[in-house]
Design a protein around this motif. Sequence first.
Motif, PDB file in Angstrom:
ATOM      1  N   GLY A  31     -84.369   4.669  44.269  1.00  0.00           N
ATOM      2  CA  GLY A  31     -85.761   4.043  43.404  1.00  0.00           C
ATOM      3  C   GLY A  31     -86.727   5.354  43.254  1.00  0.00           C
ATOM      4  N   GLN A  32     -86.524   6.117  43.244  1.00  0.00           N
ATOM      5  CA  GLN A  32     -87.250   7.983  43.027  1.00  0.00           C
ATOM      6  C   GLN A  32     -87.605   7.183  41.271  1.00  0.00           C
ATOM      7  N   PRO A  33     -88.600   7.337  40.940  1.00  0.00           N
ATOM      8  CA  PRO A  33     -88.875   7.814  39.283  1.00  0.00           C
ATOM      9  C   PRO A  33     -88.377   9.368  39.124  1.00  0.00           C
ATOM     10  N   LEU A  34     -88.088   9.647  38.188  1.00  0.00           N
ATOM     11  CA  LEU A  34     -87.217  11.006  37.593  1.00  0.00           C
ATOM     12  C   LEU A  34     -88.214  11.021  35.760  1.00  0.00           C
ATOM     13  N   PRO A  35     -88.692  12.005  35.873  1.00  0.00           N
ATOM     14  CA  PRO A  35     -89.757  12.717  35.341  1.00  0.00           C
ATOM     15  C   PRO A  35     -89.701  12.176  33.524  1.00  0.00           C
ATOM     16  N   PRO A  36     -90.402  11.530  32.938  1.00  0.00           N
ATOM     17  CA  PRO A  36     -89.808  11.142  31.719  1.00  0.00           C
ATOM     18  C   PRO A  36     -89.605  12.337  30.719  1.00  0.00           C
ATOM     19  N   MET A  37     -88.572  11.592  29.542  1.00  0.00           N
ATOM     20  CA  MET A  37     -87.695  12.557  29.412  1.00  0.00           C
ATOM     21  C   MET A  37     -88.004  13.761  28.349  1.00  0.00           C
ATOM     22  N   ARG A  38     -88.919  13.408  27.605  1.00  0.00           N
ATOM     23  CA  ARG A  38     -90.453  14.837  27.428  1.00  0.00           C
ATOM     24  C   ARG A  38     -90.561  15.703  27.763  1.00  0.00           C
ATOM     25  N   GLU A  39     -91.458  15.168  28.828  1.00  0.00           N
ATOM     26  CA  GLU A  39     -92.359  15.614  29.826  1.00  0.00           C
ATOM     27  C   GLU A  39     -91.139  16.904  31.032  1.00  0.00           C
ATOM     28  N   LEU A  40     -89.849  16.228  30.715  1.00  0.00           N
ATOM     29  CA  LEU A  40     -88.593  17.059  31.710  1.00  0.00           C
ATOM     30  C   LEU A  40     -88.231  18.086  30.793  1.00  0.00           C
ATOM     31  N   ALA A  41     -88.488  17.970  29.957  1.00  0.00           N
ATOM     32  CA  ALA A  41     -87.462  18.721  28.118  1.00  0.00           C
ATOM     33  C   ALA A  41     -88.825  20.050  28.821  1.00  0.00           C
ATOM     34  N   VAL A  42     -89.823  19.532  28.686  1.00  0.00           N
ATOM     35  CA  VAL A  42     -91.651  20.451  28.579  1.00  0.00           C
ATOM     36  C   VAL A  42     -91.179  21.654  29.588  1.00  0.00           C
ATOM     37  N   GLN A  43     -90.612  21.186  30.048  1.00  0.00           N
ATOM     38  CA  GLN A  43     -90.799  21.660  31.946  1.00  0.00           C
ATOM     39  C   GLN A  43     -89.127  23.264  31.755  1.00  0.00           C
ATOM     40  N   ARG A  61     -72.569   6.290  34.420  1.00  0.00           N
ATOM     41  CA  ARG A  61     -71.682   6.392  36.252  1.00  0.00           C
ATOM     42  C   ARG A  61     -73.090   6.213  37.270  1.00  0.00           C
ATOM     43  N   GLY A  62     -73.979   5.357  36.731  1.00  0.00           N
ATOM     44  CA  GLY A  62     -74.365   4.816  37.483  1.00  0.00           C
ATOM     45  C   GLY A  62     -75.445   5.199  38.768  1.00  0.00           C
ATOM     46  N   VAL A  63     -75.426   6.519  37.962  1.00  0.00           N
ATOM     47  CA  VAL A  63     -76.483   7.222  39.119  1.00  0.00           C
ATOM     48  C   VAL A  63     -77.790   6.869  38.964  1.00  0.00           C
ATOM     49  N   ILE A  64     -78.341   6.060  37.482  1.00  0.00           N
ATOM     50  CA  ILE A  64     -79.845   5.998  37.639  1.00  0.00           C
ATOM     51  C   ILE A  64     -80.041   4.178  36.777  1.00  0.00           C
ATOM     52  N   GLU A  65     -80.705   4.612  37.135  1.00  0.00           N
ATOM     53  CA  GLU A  65     -81.087   2.881  35.475  1.00  0.00           C
ATOM     54  C   GLU A  65     -82.510   2.670  34.958  1.00  0.00           C
ATOM     55  N   THR A  66     -82.453   2.516  34.387  1.00  0.00           N
ATOM     56  CA  THR A  66     -83.879   3.017  33.284  1.00  0.00           C
ATOM     57  C   THR A  66     -84.250   1.641  32.993  1.00  0.00           C
ATOM     58  N   ALA A  67     -85.593   1.142  32.837  1.00  0.00           N
ATOM     59  CA  ALA A  67     -86.186  -0.091  33.069  1.00  0.00           C
ATOM     60  C   ALA A  67     -87.418   0.595  32.174  1.00  0.00           C
ATOM     61  N   ARG A  70     -91.077   1.846  31.953  1.00  0.00           N
ATOM     62  CA  ARG A  70     -91.639   2.264  33.306  1.00  0.00           C
ATOM     63  C   ARG A  70     -90.372   3.007  34.017  1.00  0.00           C
ATOM     64  N   GLY A  71     -89.623   3.555  31.888  1.00  0.00           N
ATOM     65  CA  GLY A  71     -88.751   5.050  33.079  1.00  0.00           C
ATOM     66  C   GLY A  71     -87.840   5.093  33.726  1.00  0.00           C
ATOM     67  N   SER A  72     -86.983   6.337  34.515  1.00  0.00           N
ATOM     68  CA  SER A  72     -85.607   6.315  35.258  1.00  0.00           C
ATOM     69  C   SER A  72     -86.227   5.903  36.422  1.00  0.00           C
ATOM     70  N   ARG A  73     -85.315   5.587  37.155  1.00  0.00           N
ATOM     71  CA  ARG A  73     -85.459   5.838  38.311  1.00  0.00           C
ATOM     72  C   ARG A  73     -83.904   6.065  38.998  1.00  0.00           C
ATOM     73  N   VAL A  74     -83.922   6.700  39.947  1.00  0.00           N
ATOM     74  CA  VAL A  74     -82.849   6.165  41.087  1.00  0.00           C
ATOM     75  C   VAL A  74     -81.880   5.171  41.340  1.00  0.00           C
ATOM     76  N   LEU A 196     -69.538   1.101  37.614  1.00  0.00           N
ATOM     77  CA  LEU A 196     -69.228   1.155  35.970  1.00  0.00           C
ATOM     78  C   LEU A 196     -70.262   1.479  35.305  1.00  0.00           C
ATOM     79  N   GLY A 197     -71.411   1.369  35.516  1.00  0.00           N
ATOM     80  CA  GLY A 197     -72.578   1.551  34.736  1.00  0.00           C
ATOM     81  C   GLY A 197     -73.436   0.424  35.063  1.00  0.00           C
ATOM     82  N   LEU A 198     -73.405  -0.822  35.929  1.00  0.00           N
ATOM     83  CA  LEU A 198     -73.229  -2.579  35.138  1.00  0.00           C
ATOM     84  C   LEU A 198     -74.404  -2.925  36.066  1.00  0.00           C
ATOM     85  N   ARG A 199     -75.063  -3.763  35.638  1.00  0.00           N
ATOM     86  CA  ARG A 199     -76.049  -4.263  36.849  1.00  0.00           C
ATOM     87  C   ARG A 199     -74.955  -5.617  37.248  1.00  0.00           C
TER      88      ARG A 199
END
Length: 449
Positions: A31-43, A61-67, A70-74, A196-199
């Motif tokens: 459930g932990q959010p990941l940084p936005p893609m552009r923000e992480l790219a800058v970092q 690979r079913g590790v994270i999900e994107t909503a 609301r961005g991506s999260r574990v 399988l990366g499915l919901r």
Amino acid sequence: MLGGYRIEGRRAAEIAASVERAVGAGELEPGQPLPPMRELAVQLGVNPNTVAAAYRSLRERGVIETAGRRGSRVRSKPATTGREYIRVEVPEGVRDVANGNPDPALLPPLGPAFAAAAEQGDREPVLYGDATVDPELARLARGALAADGVPAGPLAVASGSLDVIERVLAAHLKPGDTVAVEDPGWGSLLDLVPALGLRVAPVGVDDEGPLAEDVRQALTAGARALIVTDRAQNPTGASVTAPRARALRAVLADHPDTLLIEDDHGHGIVDLPLHPLAGVTRHWAFVRSVAKAYGPDLRLAVLTGDDITVDRVHGRHRLGPGWVSRITQRAVVNLWAEGVLDTGKVAAAYRERRDRLIEALAARGVEAHGRSGLNVWIPVQDETGAVARLLHAGWAVAPGARFRMGAPQGIRVTVASLKADEVAPLADAVAKAAGPAPGHAHPHPRVER
């Protein structure tokens, strides 16, 4: 946002590996959010497309999900978290009624069948390029499927029901697609879908099978596939009745693009008629395993379905294992042809054991379900407490958390080898540990056999 963890890497594969390592180690929690893609790219000093590729790989690979915004999260339930680990360790002296296994005393001997198959293999060796399905196995399987009303279709063989289901899902769906599954349902399947990366879209179950209105809601909301257990549903023992089959077929008729997968889990161990759903949708698969009736180590399941589905599964199988051993297939042919298993006797034995326990529990004010198969499902207020109290009383049962998503709490008891003189003591222990069953979001009516 990430606490003390810092994502590292310059290439997409390195960034994805950094996130996956942290998830596996618990440094990034569900459930932990990941940084936005552009923000992480800058970092990291990389192109945003590199981060996008890393996130895409993690989703697949079913590790994270994107909503969306609301961005991506574990993932809240990562694919690395197997429900098989939610189990009770059975101490010495405790009776194990949690394992889900058939009664070894009701399994047929396999030695003669394999000896005959091996002798045939010596006379007629199977070589590369030979047919992957034994012709006699195909003939017998098609005859049995036709007798049960399953539509005609090509036939393939794989290593068990879960193997078939994985291959069928992979043949049609892409990461991010949604699959409607029974809740409570088979724990291994509930692990497989997110792996399988499915919901997952949970569908309620009563004694007659999946609830038609729940299925309608899931498909209307966008689920692309539906998986149904026709008989001996694990863990509830549900078996699809004729009225429920009509209701489900009507729902599927309104959603003809749905991928339908049916698992006849009770084949060979139940005496209730099959009411298949296949044939309503464009793409469908129907699978039967021999594991419950002939032995879990006999890894063979027969698949039929529409031409495209079976062709895709067969083609992908050829590029991997190639085929299921023809010696194993011929052994199954011998078991079927010789009639070594009295399926009526086996079904009656399991039915008697289920009914005895359910009736004993009812006499003690405890609701229980088990219309078919090896298990009895008992709703409880507090499954963790019930499991612990039963263990203290000398009984190991399966916690419902292995089988549930949003369904009410419960415990599963495997009655496959339950002896008559064990029923009353077990029922007493369950009544003390669980108390009267709670109310449910969905009723579980008893159904005439």
